[in-house]
Design a protein around this motif. Structure first.
Motif, PDB file in Angstrom:
ATOM      1  N   THR A 146       4.941   5.970 -12.155  1.00  0.00           N
ATOM      2  CA  THR A 146       4.498   7.106 -13.023  1.00  0.00           C
ATOM      3  C   THR A 146       3.086   7.318 -12.697  1.00  0.00           C
ATOM      4  O   THR A 146       2.586   8.166 -12.411  1.00  0.00           O
ATOM      5  CB  THR A 146       4.961   7.149 -14.411  1.00  0.00           C
ATOM      6  OG1 THR A 146       6.205   6.965 -14.627  1.00  0.00           O
ATOM      7  CG2 THR A 146       4.129   8.452 -15.186  1.00  0.00           C
ATOM      8  N   ILE A 147       2.426   6.074 -12.818  1.00  0.00           N
ATOM      9  CA  ILE A 147       1.125   5.791 -12.723  1.00  0.00           C
ATOM     10  C   ILE A 147       0.706   6.390 -11.130  1.00  0.00           C
ATOM     11  O   ILE A 147      -0.402   7.054 -10.871  1.00  0.00           O
ATOM     12  CB  ILE A 147       0.510   4.523 -12.714  1.00  0.00           C
ATOM     13  CG1 ILE A 147       0.737   4.171 -14.250  1.00  0.00           C
ATOM     14  CG2 ILE A 147      -0.893   4.359 -12.414  1.00  0.00           C
ATOM     15  CD1 ILE A 147      -0.058   4.604 -15.262  1.00  0.00           C
ATOM     16  N   ASN A 148       1.551   6.008 -10.268  1.00  0.00           N
ATOM     17  CA  ASN A 148       1.405   6.285  -8.880  1.00  0.00           C
ATOM     18  C   ASN A 148       1.519   7.834  -8.701  1.00  0.00           C
ATOM     19  O   ASN A 148       0.650   8.428  -8.038  1.00  0.00           O
ATOM     20  CB  ASN A 148       2.238   5.639  -7.858  1.00  0.00           C
ATOM     21  CG  ASN A 148       1.945   4.036  -7.636  1.00  0.00           C
ATOM     22  OD1 ASN A 148       2.868   3.283  -7.185  1.00  0.00           O
ATOM     23  ND2 ASN A 148       1.067   3.567  -8.046  1.00  0.00           N
ATOM     24  N   TYR A 149       2.614   8.435  -9.330  1.00  0.00           N
ATOM     25  CA  TYR A 149       2.530   9.718  -9.275  1.00  0.00           C
ATOM     26  C   TYR A 149       1.228  10.693  -9.939  1.00  0.00           C
ATOM     27  O   TYR A 149       0.733  11.600  -8.995  1.00  0.00           O
ATOM     28  CB  TYR A 149       3.678  10.284 -10.301  1.00  0.00           C
ATOM     29  CG  TYR A 149       3.872  11.875 -10.305  1.00  0.00           C
ATOM     30  CD1 TYR A 149       4.789  12.617  -9.277  1.00  0.00           C
ATOM     31  CD2 TYR A 149       3.158  12.295 -11.295  1.00  0.00           C
ATOM     32  CE1 TYR A 149       4.800  13.831  -9.332  1.00  0.00           C
ATOM     33  CE2 TYR A 149       3.381  13.715 -11.055  1.00  0.00           C
ATOM     34  CZ  TYR A 149       4.292  14.614 -10.463  1.00  0.00           C
ATOM     35  OH  TYR A 149       4.506  16.008 -10.506  1.00  0.00           O
ATOM     36  N   TYR A 150       0.851  10.104 -10.814  1.00  0.00           N
ATOM     37  CA  TYR A 150      -0.528  10.844 -11.285  1.00  0.00           C
ATOM     38  C   TYR A 150      -1.704  10.417 -10.560  1.00  0.00           C
ATOM     39  O   TYR A 150      -2.531  11.491 -10.349  1.00  0.00           O
ATOM     40  CB  TYR A 150      -0.839  10.247 -12.996  1.00  0.00           C
ATOM     41  CG  TYR A 150       0.081  11.106 -13.835  1.00  0.00           C
ATOM     42  CD1 TYR A 150      -0.364  12.405 -14.075  1.00  0.00           C
ATOM     43  CD2 TYR A 150       1.061  10.700 -14.662  1.00  0.00           C
ATOM     44  CE1 TYR A 150       0.291  13.036 -14.895  1.00  0.00           C
ATOM     45  CE2 TYR A 150       1.580  11.150 -15.483  1.00  0.00           C
ATOM     46  CZ  TYR A 150       1.471  12.526 -15.678  1.00  0.00           C
ATOM     47  OH  TYR A 150       2.092  13.345 -16.779  1.00  0.00           O
ATOM     48  N   LEU A 151      -1.677   9.410  -9.954  1.00  0.00           N
ATOM     49  CA  LEU A 151      -2.927   9.046  -9.049  1.00  0.00           C
ATOM     50  C   LEU A 151      -2.859  10.019  -7.873  1.00  0.00           C
ATOM     51  O   LEU A 151      -3.933  10.360  -7.658  1.00  0.00           O
ATOM     52  CB  LEU A 151      -2.856   7.429  -8.500  1.00  0.00           C
ATOM     53  CG  LEU A 151      -4.113   6.829  -8.295  1.00  0.00           C
ATOM     54  CD1 LEU A 151      -5.187   6.833  -9.235  1.00  0.00           C
ATOM     55  CD2 LEU A 151      -3.836   5.421  -7.900  1.00  0.00           C
ATOM     56  N   LEU A 152      -1.954  10.294  -7.258  1.00  0.00           N
ATOM     57  CA  LEU A 152      -1.662  10.962  -6.125  1.00  0.00           C
ATOM     58  C   LEU A 152      -2.017  12.424  -6.429  1.00  0.00           C
ATOM     59  O   LEU A 152      -2.722  13.342  -5.863  1.00  0.00           O
ATOM     60  CB  LEU A 152      -0.285  11.064  -5.316  1.00  0.00           C
ATOM     61  CG  LEU A 152       0.057   9.808  -4.801  1.00  0.00           C
ATOM     62  CD1 LEU A 152       1.456   9.738  -4.051  1.00  0.00           C
ATOM     63  CD2 LEU A 152      -1.067   9.584  -3.612  1.00  0.00           C
ATOM     64  N   VAL A 153      -1.484  12.654  -7.741  1.00  0.00           N
ATOM     65  CA  VAL A 153      -2.016  14.230  -8.383  1.00  0.00           C
ATOM     66  C   VAL A 153      -3.342  14.518  -8.507  1.00  0.00           C
ATOM     67  O   VAL A 153      -3.942  15.533  -7.913  1.00  0.00           O
ATOM     68  CB  VAL A 153      -1.190  14.469  -9.648  1.00  0.00           C
ATOM     69  CG1 VAL A 153      -1.782  15.648 -10.437  1.00  0.00           C
ATOM     70  CG2 VAL A 153       0.386  14.797  -9.586  1.00  0.00           C
ATOM     71  N   ALA A 154      -4.178  13.340  -8.869  1.00  0.00           N
ATOM     72  CA  ALA A 154      -5.425  13.574  -9.171  1.00  0.00           C
ATOM     73  C   ALA A 154      -6.036  13.526  -7.944  1.00  0.00           C
ATOM     74  O   ALA A 154      -7.081  14.278  -7.686  1.00  0.00           O
ATOM     75  CB  ALA A 154      -5.859  12.305 -10.072  1.00  0.00           C
ATOM     76  N   LEU A 155      -5.602  12.825  -6.840  1.00  0.00           N
ATOM     77  CA  LEU A 155      -6.102  12.728  -5.598  1.00  0.00           C
ATOM     78  C   LEU A 155      -6.092  14.217  -4.934  1.00  0.00           C
ATOM     79  O   LEU A 155      -7.135  14.647  -4.189  1.00  0.00           O
ATOM     80  CB  LEU A 155      -5.682  11.697  -4.936  1.00  0.00           C
ATOM     81  CG  LEU A 155      -6.357  10.358  -5.006  1.00  0.00           C
ATOM     82  CD1 LEU A 155      -5.346   9.193  -4.143  1.00  0.00           C
ATOM     83  CD2 LEU A 155      -7.593  10.017  -4.924  1.00  0.00           C
ATOM     84  N   LEU A 156      -4.741  14.649  -4.998  1.00  0.00           N
ATOM     85  CA  LEU A 156      -4.418  15.936  -4.381  1.00  0.00           C
ATOM     86  C   LEU A 156      -5.147  17.349  -5.108  1.00  0.00           C
ATOM     87  O   LEU A 156      -5.131  18.251  -4.615  1.00  0.00           O
ATOM     88  CB  LEU A 156      -3.106  16.280  -4.173  1.00  0.00           C
ATOM     89  CG  LEU A 156      -2.265  15.117  -3.319  1.00  0.00           C
ATOM     90  CD1 LEU A 156      -0.752  15.428  -3.143  1.00  0.00           C
ATOM     91  CD2 LEU A 156      -3.054  14.804  -1.980  1.00  0.00           C
TER      92      LEU A 156
END
Lengths: 261, 330, 267
Positions: free
Chosen positions: C61-71
C-alpha cells in the motif's frame, strides 16, 4: 465597534456582488459540497476495513469530519478570498491605499473579501455537524459542547494565522503566492485525525505547526477523558500563534515600506 | 504643512540570473546594486499651496510622494506632515491626508461608487451631516450624480477618475498628494479635473503635491514647481521663471510649395538655427530670440513659402531640456 | 523541427528555469502528501489487525501511494498555468485564434512541455525515495516501467481532455476555477489518488471500471508495480483510447458552441 460596522459593510458588498455571478455562485457551493462528499466517502471506505482509526470509531470520525467541514467552510467564507488577494495587493502595490487610511491594514487585508457564495456551505457544514452529533450513540453532554464551540473558533483562528504566515513572505519574496503551497501541504495533516500521528511529527503538529489543533483537538474535547486540559492547550497555542502573526506582520510591513519604490 | 529635510531613499535591486543553475545560485549568492531613488531633498509646502513635482520617469517623484504619504520609510532625513512624521502612520495624521494615484484604483471594481463612499465614511469617521454636505458638493461640481449607483468597472475612465477624486477628498483632507491624477484621460476630462482641483483649493485651502507627465496640468495648477532629476531636486521655484530662462528661442515654421526648388541656394538651413523638422513641404527651425527677425527674412527670401508662423517653444520642450541639462537649473 | 516539438521544447525550457522556491514547494508537497498517507495506513493496518487491505499488504500500500505521489503531477500538470479559461477571460485566446495553428494542439504541446520539470522531479524524488523506502512489494521490470510510462502518458492526455472541456465552460461562466477543483475532487477519489480502488466495495468497483477516471492513477501505478500484465495493459490502452476519442469529440462540440459565444474582448 467601528470595526464591526466596517465588517458589516464588507458583508453587504460581498452579498450584492455574489448575486452578479450566479453561475460561479453555484459552482463554488457545488465544489465545497463535493469536497464534503469526497471526505465522507473516504472515511466510510476506510472504515469498511477497520473499526478504529486514530483511536476514533466511525461515529466519532463523522463528528471529526463534520468539524473539519465547519472549520473549512468558516475559513472559506471569511478568509479564502483575502488570502487569494493578498499577494496581488502586495505585488501590485495596492496595499498603498490601505496604509494611508486610519484603519489597521491587517484588518483590511484579512477580512475585506467575504465570500458570500460560500455562505451556504457554512450552513451545510453546520447541518452535517448537527446530524453527526445527533446520531452519536452516547450522550455527549452540554458542558463539553460549550467548550467545543469556542475551540472551533480557535481552530479557524489557527488556520487563519498559519495561512497568513504562509502568504506574508510575499513581502520579501515578491512571488505570486509566497509559501501558500507549503501551507496547503501542511494543512493535509490537519485533515486526518491526530491520533494517527506518532513521534516527533506528532509533537510538531500539536505545538509549532499546530495543524492537529484546527479540527482534531476540538473534537477530542467531546470524547476525551480530560477535556479542559486539551482546551487550555488549544487556547494557549492560539494566543501564542496570533502574537507571532502580529510580529511577522509588522516586520513584513516594514519590509514593504522600505523595499518598494 | 509639509516640511522635508534632507530626505533620502535608496533601495537594493537583486539581479537574478536566468536558467536552472542561475536560480540555484541565486538561492545563496545574490548580486545587489544600490539604487538611489531620492537624495537629499528639502523643501516646504504651506497651506493652500499647490506644488508640482516634475521629472522624467524614475526621477524619484513617486517615491518622494510615497514617503510623504507614509507608505514607505526613508533611508535618511526627516519629514513632517501636519507636524507628524508620516511613516509612523499615526491615525490622527492619516485622517487628515489623502493620496490619489492615477495608475492605481482605490475604489473596488465591482461596487457602485456610492457604496465605496459609505465605507470610506466609516473608515474616516465622517459625521453624517458633513458627509452628506461634502458628497453633495463634490458630486455636484464633478457632475457625476447619475453615475453614483453604477458599478465602478462599468464607468468610463474619466468618470472613474472623478469618483476616485471624490473618494480622496470625502474626508476634507488638509494635505493631498496627487500622483498622475489625469493619466490616460482625454482632454475634456483632464480639463474638468484640473478645474475641479483649482476650485477645491480655493475653497478648502489644502496643501497639495502634484506629479504629472502632462505639462498642461503643471502649467495650469502649479505656480511653483520642483524639478527632479535622478533623485535630486534641481529646481524649486516659480514655473514662470523657468519658462523665461529656458524659452530663449522660438520656432519658425514655414510651409513651402512642394517640389519647388529654393529660389536661391544656401545659406543652408542649419546656419539659421536648429532644424527641428525638414521635409519637402515644411520646414521648422528653432532660432534664438534675438535672431528671429533675420532668420525669418532669410527663410522667406530663400524658399517659396506658402505659409509662415512664429511659435513659442512648448513647455514640454523646456522641461525636457532641463532634464537633459547638467548642473543646477537656476 | 516541427511546430509541435518546438512549442514543447520552449515550454519545457521555460519551466526548467524556475526558481529555488519551485523545488522547495515540490519537495515539501511530495513529502507531506506521502507523510499523511503513511500515517493513515500505518494506523489502518495497526488498528484493524488485518495483514492485507484491498489485497495489498502495508508495504504494498505504501508503495502504491509513493508511486501515486511521484506520478501525481505528471498526470495532473500545473493547474495554475496556461489554462484555457484564462485565455478566454483575458482575451489571450485572440492571439491563438490568429495563429495558423490549432489552438488545442498548441495547448497540448505546452502541456507536454510542462511535463519536463514534473518528470525531472519524479526521477529525483523517486531516486531519493528508493534510498529511504523499500519497494519490495513492487515488481519492477523493464517491461512494467515501459508500459507504465506509456500509461502515464495516456493518463496525462485523459486529464488534459477532461480539463479542456471543463475550462471551456468559461465561455458561459464568469469563473470556472471552482469547477476545476470540483472535477479534481471527483477525479482524485475515483481515479485512485486518495485511495487505491481495490479498497472500494465490489459493486462500486464495477462502476469505477466503466468510468475513465481509473486510468488517471490506478491503472498506471498498477502497471508500474507489475500488477497488470501485457495483455491486460493492451486492453486497457484500447479502452482509454476510445475514451480519449469520446472526450475529444465532446470537447470539439463544446468548442464550436463556445466560439459562437466568444466576444473576443475578454474580461
Amino acid at each position: 465597534m467601528r470595526y464591526l460596522r466596517l465588517y458589516a459593510y464588507f458583508l453587504r458588498f460581498s452579498f450584492s456582488r455574489a448575486m452578479e455571478f450566479r453561475l460561479d455562485f453555484f459552482f463554488r457551493i457545488g465544489m465545497d459540497a463535493l469536497w464534503y462528499v469526497v471526505h465522507l466517502v473516504f472515511f466510510t471506505v476506510l472504515f469498511r476495513h477497520t473499526n478504529v482509526l486514530g483511536s476514533w470509531n466511525f461515529d466519532q470520525m463523522l463528528v471529526f469530519a463534520a468539524t473539519l467541514f465547519l472549520v473549512d467552510s468558516l475559513q472559506m467564507t471569511i478568509l479564502s478570498n483575502n488570502r487569494w488577494m493578498f499577494p496581488i495587493l502586495v505585488n501590485r502595490g495596492d496595499l498603498d491605499y490601505y496604509l494611508v487610511r486610519p484603519v489597521s491594514p491587517l484588518f483590511f487585508v484579512s477580512l475585506r473579501e467575504f465570500a458570500a457564495n460560500s455562505f451556504l456551505n457554512l450552513l451545510m457544514a453546520f447541518g452535517i455537524l448537527v446530524w453527526a452529533l445527533m446520531r452519536y450513540p452516547e450522550p455527549i453532554g452540554w458542558g463539553r459542547i460549550v467548550v467545543y464551540a469556542p475551540l472551533v473558533a480557535c481552530g479557524v483562528t489557527l488556520f487563519y494565522v498559519f495561512s497568513m504566515l504562509a502568504v506574508i513572505p510575499v513581502f520579501w519574496l515578491h512571488s505570486r503566492d509566497g509559501l501558500r503551497q507549503v501551507f496547503w501541504s501542511l494543512n493535509r495533516f490537519g485533515q486526518r485525525p491526530d491520533g494517527i500521528y506518532k513521534g516527533w511529527i506528532r509533537r510538531i503538529l500539536v505545538t509549532m505547526i499546530p495543524m492537529a489543533l484546527t479540527a482534531s483537538y476540538p473534537v477530542r474535547v467531546l470524547f476525551d477523558q480530560n477535556p479542559l486540559h486539551i482546551a487550555l492547550h488549544v487556547v494557549a497555542v492560539t494566543v501564542v500563534s496570533f502574537a507571532v502573526l502580529l510580529m511577522v506582520w509588522r516586520r513584513g510591513l516594514r519590509a514593504y515600506s522600505s523595499a518598494s519604490s | 504643512m509639509i516640511e522635508v529635510e534632507a530626505l533620502k531613499k535608496s533601495f537594493f535591486v537583486h539581479k537574478k540570473e536566468p536558467g536552472l543553475v542561475g536560480s540555484l545560485r541565486s538561492l545563496f549568492v545574490r548580486k545587489r546594486t544600490e539604487k538611489v531613488a531620492v537624495r537629499d531633498v528639502s523643501f516646504r509646502v504651506d497651506e493652500g499651496e499647490i506644488v508640482g513635482i516634475v521629472g522624467a520617469n524614475g526621477a524619484g517623484k513617486t517615491t518622494l510622494v510615497k514617503m510623504l504619504a507614509g507608505i514607505i520609510h526613508p533611508s535618511a532625513g526627516s519629514a513632517k506632515v501636519l507636524g507628524y512624521v508620516p511613516w509612523e502612520r499615526d491615525d490622527e495624521l492619516r485622517r487628515q491626508i489623502a493620496l490619489i494615484m492615477g495608475q492605481k484604483a482605490q475604489l473596488w471594481w465591482d461596487l457602485p461608487a456610492a457604496d465605496c463612499f459609505l465605507l470610506l465614511k466609516e473608515i474616516y469617521k465622517i459625521p453624517d451631516a458633513q458627509y452628506k454636505k461634502t458628497l453633495d458638493y463634490l458630486v455636484d461640481v464633478l457632475r457625476v450624480g447619475d453615475e453614483l449607483n453604477v458599478q465602478i468597472r462599468r464607468l468610463s475612465l474619466g468618470e472613474r477618475m472623478k469618483m476616485e477624486l471624490i473618494a480622496t477628498l470625502l474626508h476634507s483632507p488638509r494635505v493631498v498628494f496627487l500622483d498622475e491624477p489625469t493619466i490616460g484621460l482625454d482632454l475634456t476630462a483632464q480639463r474638468a479635473i484640473r478645474e475641479f482641483i483649482l476650485q477645491y483649493r480655493a475653497e478648502h485651502r489644502p496643501a497639495m503635491l502634484v506629479t504629472s507627465h502632462y505639462m498642461e496640468d503643471i502649467r495650469r495648477l502649479c505656480p511653483r514647481i520642483l524639478i527632479m532629476r535622478e533623485g535630486e531636486v534641481v529646481y524649486d521655484g516659480s514655473l514662470q521663471r523657468v519658462i523665461d530662462k529656458y524659452a530663449d528661442s522660438k520656432l519658425l515654421r514655414a510651409h513651402v510649395r512642394p517640389h519647388a526648388k529654393p529660389v536661391v541656394m544656401p545659406p543652408t538651413l542649419a546656419a539659421l538655427g536648429d532644424v527641428v523638422e525638414c521635409s519637402e513641404e515644411s520646414v521648422c527651425l528653432r532660432v534664438p530670440r534675438d535672431a528671429v527677425a533675420t532668420a525669418s527674412a532669410r527663410l522667406l527670401d530663400h524658399f517659396d513659402v506658402v505659409d509662415f508662423a512664429i511659435e513659442e517653444v512648448g513647455i514640454e520642450t523646456i522641461i525636457e531640456r532641463i532634464f537633459l541639462a547638467k548642473g543646477d537649473v537656476a | 523541427m516541427s511546430t509541435f516539438a518546438h512549442i514543447v521544447s520552449v515550454e519545457a525550457r521555460t519551466r526548467l528555469s524556475y526558481r529555488g522556491a519551485f523545488w522547495f514547494n515540490a519537495a515539501f508537497g511530495f513529502m507531506s502528501d506521502f507523510g499523511v498517507v503513511f500515517f493513515v495506513w500505518t494506523a489502518m493496518f495497526a488498528e484493524s489487525g488485518h495483514a492485507e487491505i484491498g489485497g495489498r499488504t502495508l508495504s504494498a500500500t505504501i508503495n502504491y501511494y509513493l508511486l501515486v505521489a511521484l506520478l501525481g503531477r505528471m498526470v495532473r500538470g500545473d493547474r495554475f498555468e496556461g489554462q484555457i479559461s484564462a485565455d478566454i477571460y483575458e482575451g489571450g485566446l485572440n492571439r491563438y485564434l490568429v495563429f495558423p495553428y490549432s489552438y488545442f494542439r498548441f495547448k497540448y504541446a505546452q502541456r507536454l512541455g510542462q511535463m519536463a520539470p514534473e518528470f525531472l522531479k519524479s526521477v529525483v524524488f523517486g531516486v531519493l525515495a528508493i534510498s529511504f523506502v523499500s519497494f519490495e512489494s513492487a515488481a519492477f521490470t523493464v517491461g512494467s516501467v515501459i508500459m507504465g510510462l506509456g500509461a502515464v502518458f495516456v493518463a496525462n492526455l485523459v486529464f488534459f481532455l477532461i480539463m479542456t472541456i471543463v475550462h471551456q465552460v468559461a465561455f458561459w461562466a464568469d469563473n470556472v476555477w471552482s469547477l476545476d477543483v470540483a472535477v479534481w475532487f471527483v477525479a482524485s477519489l475515483l481515479g485512485g489518488w486518495m485511495l487505491p480502488l481495490s479498497v472500494f466495495s465490489e459493486p462500486v468497483r464495477a462502476w469505477l471500471e466503466v468510468l475513465p477516471f481509473r486510468f488517471l492513477y490506478d491503472f498506471p501505478v498498477r502497471v508500474l508495480m507489475g500488477e497488470i500484465g501485457a495483455v491486460e495493459w493492451a486492453r486497457g490502452i484500447v479502452v482509454v483510447a476510445v475514451w480519449c476519442i469520446a472526450l475529444a469529440l465532446v470537447s470539439r462540440w463544446v468548442w464550436r458552441r463556445g466560439q459562437r459565444r466568444y466576444t473576443g474582448v475578454g474580461i
